[in-house]
Design a protein around this motif. Structure first.
Motif, PDB file in Angstrom:
ATOM      1  N   UNK A  29       0.771  -1.139  -0.023  1.00  0.00           N
ATOM      2  CA  UNK A  29       0.071   0.145   0.040  1.00  0.00           C
ATOM      3  C   UNK A  29       0.817   1.201   0.069  1.00  0.00           C
ATOM      4  N   UNK A  30       2.092   0.987   0.446  1.00  0.00           N
ATOM      5  CA  UNK A  30       2.690   2.392   0.494  1.00  0.00           C
ATOM      6  C   UNK A  30       3.649   2.464  -0.765  1.00  0.00           C
ATOM      7  N   UNK A  31       3.983   3.975  -0.920  1.00  0.00           N
ATOM      8  CA  UNK A  31       4.551   4.400  -2.212  1.00  0.00           C
ATOM      9  C   UNK A  31       6.132   3.502  -2.340  1.00  0.00           C
ATOM     10  N   UNK A  34       9.139   5.198  -0.862  1.00  0.00           N
ATOM     11  CA  UNK A  34       9.327   5.083   0.682  1.00  0.00           C
ATOM     12  C   UNK A  34       9.724   3.861   1.160  1.00  0.00           C
ATOM     13  N   UNK A  35       9.303   2.780   0.315  1.00  0.00           N
ATOM     14  CA  UNK A  35       9.712   1.368   0.797  1.00  0.00           C
ATOM     15  C   UNK A  35      11.153   1.287   0.718  1.00  0.00           C
ATOM     16  N   UNK A  41      18.170   2.281   3.781  1.00  0.00           N
ATOM     17  CA  UNK A  41      18.585   2.932   5.444  1.00  0.00           C
ATOM     18  C   UNK A  41      18.896   1.717   5.907  1.00  0.00           C
ATOM     19  N   UNK A  42      17.843   0.672   6.020  1.00  0.00           N
ATOM     20  CA  UNK A  42      17.949  -0.669   6.886  1.00  0.00           C
ATOM     21  C   UNK A  42      19.550  -0.943   6.383  1.00  0.00           C
TER      22      UNK A  42
END
Length: 67
Positions: A29-31, A34-35, A41-42
């Motif tokens: 569901x998220x863009x 962003x994912x 980053x992780x």
């Protein structure tokens, strides 16, 4: 159609509960940008942690060798 396929796959692996919903929200569901940003980053946080562990191990090993 996409939701039905994902629901079907999740039901095979027993993921029809809230875990499935949270994973669906986290990755579908998220863009995408962003994912991807969070994934990168992780990855870099993991690299940084590995570097710190290597530095600390090196310092401990050289400290023992100097004794």
């Amino acid at each position: 159609m996409k939701t039905h396929i994902i629901s079907g796959i999740a039901s095979i692996f027993g993921g029809e509960n809230n875990d499935y919903k949270s994973l669906y929200h986290k990755y579908v569901e998220r863009p995408a940008d962003e994912v991807n940003r969070e994934a990168i980053l992780s990855d870099w946080q993991t690299v940084g942690d590995d570097i710190w562990q290597a530095i600390n191990k090196y310092e401990a090993d050289t400290k023992e060798a100097r004794k």
